[in-house]
Write a protein that holds these residues in place. Structure first.
Motif, PDB file in Angstrom:
ATOM      1  N   GLU A  16      49.356  34.909  10.731  1.00  6.00           N
ATOM      2  CA  GLU A  16      48.680  35.281   9.803  1.00  6.00           C
ATOM      3  C   GLU A  16      48.392  33.665   8.915  1.00  6.00           C
ATOM      4  O   GLU A  16      48.597  32.625   9.261  1.00  6.00           O
ATOM      5  CB  GLU A  16      48.987  36.211   9.003  1.00  6.00           C
ATOM      6  N   MET A  17      47.154  33.993   8.770  1.00  4.33           N
ATOM      7  CA  MET A  17      45.973  33.041   7.929  1.00  4.33           C
ATOM      8  C   MET A  17      46.206  32.812   6.226  1.00  4.33           C
ATOM      9  O   MET A  17      45.254  33.952   5.823  1.00  4.33           O
ATOM     10  CB  MET A  17      44.967  32.126   8.540  1.00  4.33           C
ATOM     11  N   GLU A  57      36.954  29.972   8.965  1.00  7.58           N
ATOM     12  CA  GLU A  57      36.604  30.684  10.118  1.00  7.58           C
ATOM     13  C   GLU A  57      36.819  30.562  11.677  1.00  7.58           C
ATOM     14  O   GLU A  57      36.660  31.214  12.985  1.00  7.58           O
ATOM     15  CB  GLU A  57      35.007  31.188   9.935  1.00  7.58           C
ATOM     16  N   SER A  60      40.823  30.097  12.510  1.00  9.04           N
ATOM     17  CA  SER A  60      40.715  31.677  13.130  1.00  9.04           C
ATOM     18  C   SER A  60      40.925  31.602  14.432  1.00  9.04           C
ATOM     19  O   SER A  60      41.670  31.995  14.477  1.00  9.04           O
ATOM     20  CB  SER A  60      40.605  32.639  11.341  1.00  9.04           C
ATOM     21  N   THR A  70      43.625  37.221   8.975  1.00  2.80           N
ATOM     22  CA  THR A  70      42.848  35.853   8.072  1.00  2.80           C
ATOM     23  C   THR A  70      42.466  36.659   6.408  1.00  2.80           C
ATOM     24  O   THR A  70      41.208  37.280   6.273  1.00  2.80           O
ATOM     25  CB  THR A  70      41.911  35.144   8.346  1.00  2.80           C
ATOM     26  N   ASN A  72      41.200  34.780   2.761  1.00  2.00           N
ATOM     27  CA  ASN A  72      40.733  33.397   2.456  1.00  2.00           C
ATOM     28  C   ASN A  72      40.096  33.723   0.426  1.00  2.00           C
ATOM     29  O   ASN A  72      39.893  35.355   0.174  1.00  2.00           O
ATOM     30  CB  ASN A  72      39.267  34.024   2.920  1.00  2.00           C
ATOM     31  N   SER A 109      53.113  33.067   9.177  1.00  2.00           N
ATOM     32  CA  SER A 109      52.629  32.818   8.520  1.00  2.00           C
ATOM     33  C   SER A 109      51.272  31.132   8.111  1.00  2.00           C
ATOM     34  O   SER A 109      52.490  30.436   7.999  1.00  2.00           O
ATOM     35  CB  SER A 109      51.135  33.126   6.867  1.00  2.00           C
TER      36      SER A 109
END
Length: 287
Positions: A16-17, A57, A60, A70, A72, A109
């Motif tokens: 995950e980010m 993006e 990702s 993702t 944000n 993450s």
């Protein structure tokens, strides 16, 4: 850039980010908060402060994360400290909203923080304050289990189209240097204090500097003027570093993602299974 050897044996892919920051990373938060009125279309792309997608993006994509993986939280106009408004939470407020709802986090993450420019553009003259705020944000994330941290330094704020010819240009350049030096020291100390943290810095400052000095290397023909003037855009935005007087074009964002990906790759945070072919034009990692 010096990377600790402890990163090299990491074999867990990023799952995950989470992104915290300002307009350089905002993928539509202010746009949604303002009911789709700002940043205005069609001059800006679907709520981004650019003519296309922003660097996180592209990053990702490089990490093979889906949109659901993702998250944000970045807002255009965000400063680092606790002062904010209903539309634009600061970096610390963004992180606080996350930590209040995530008491335990996934250790695989990636947490991305890039902020500070707005503090100085809005009149902050003491670099210690934004640096302390960024450091505090990382410490808050680490308390809920965050381990992999990607942090950007800031480009020369005195060399933006909006600032390079005004009276405050030299002062903004000095503040940029003080911020980046202070950030480097603070992140080093934070890593020493918490051996579980894996902090990697991507050097946006050197990228902008190199692009301005050697535009052709990056495919640019104009690194001093914005492509967008009023509501009129140039016909070749991919050859411009700047979309408007402050923000980079999506072509520049793609290069930013390249250096960020290279930084986490060198640190061993990504594994061969998630490394895709890259065409980065950038190698200098000094401050």
């Amino acid at each position: 850039m010096v990377v600790s050897a402890k990163f090299v044996d990491n074999t867990h892919p990023i799952s995950e980010m989470y992104v915290f920051g300002d307009s350089l990373s905002d993928a539509g938060m202010v746009f949604r908060a303002t009911g789709g009125t700002y940043p205005p279309q069609p001059a800006y792309y679907q709520g981004r402060y650019s003519n296309g997608r922003v660097w996180v993006e592209y990053l990702s994509d490089r990490l093979h994360l889906t949109p659901k993986q993702t998250n944000n939280f970045a807002y255009g106009g965000a400063i680092t400290g606790n002062v904010g408004n209903a539309y634009v939470p600061s970096l610390l407020a963004q992180v606080q909203s996350f930590t209040q709802t995530h008491q335990n986090t996934n250790p695989n993450s990636l947490y991305v923080l890039w902020a500070g420019a707005n503090d100085y553009l809005q009149g902050v003259t003491n670099a210690n304050i934004p640096v302390q705020n960024v450091t505090q944000a990382i410490a808050s994330l680490s308390k809920v289990g965050a381990k992999k941290i990607l942090v950007g330094n800031i480009p020369d704020l005195g060399q933006l189209p909006a600032t390079r010819t005004n009276a405050n240009s030299a002062n903004l350049s000095t503040l940029t240097q003080e911020h980046n030096q202070g950030l480097r020291r603070s992140l080093k100390l934070l890593s020493q204090q918490n051996s579980n943290l894996e902090i990697v810095t991507f050097n946006a400052n050197a990228l902008y500097r190199d692009a301005i000095a050697n535009p052709a290397t990056f495919g640019f023909t104009n690194v001093s003027n914005p492509c967008l003037s009023g509501s009129n855009a140039c016909g070749n935005p991919n050859q411009f570093l700047f979309w408007d007087a402050i923000h980079p074009t999506t072509a520049a964002h793609r290069i930013i993602s390249d250096i960020a990906f290279s930084a986490i790759q060198e640190a061993g945070i990504v594994t061969p299974g998630v490394i895709s072919q890259q065409s980065t034009h950038f190698s200098t990692m000094d401050y």
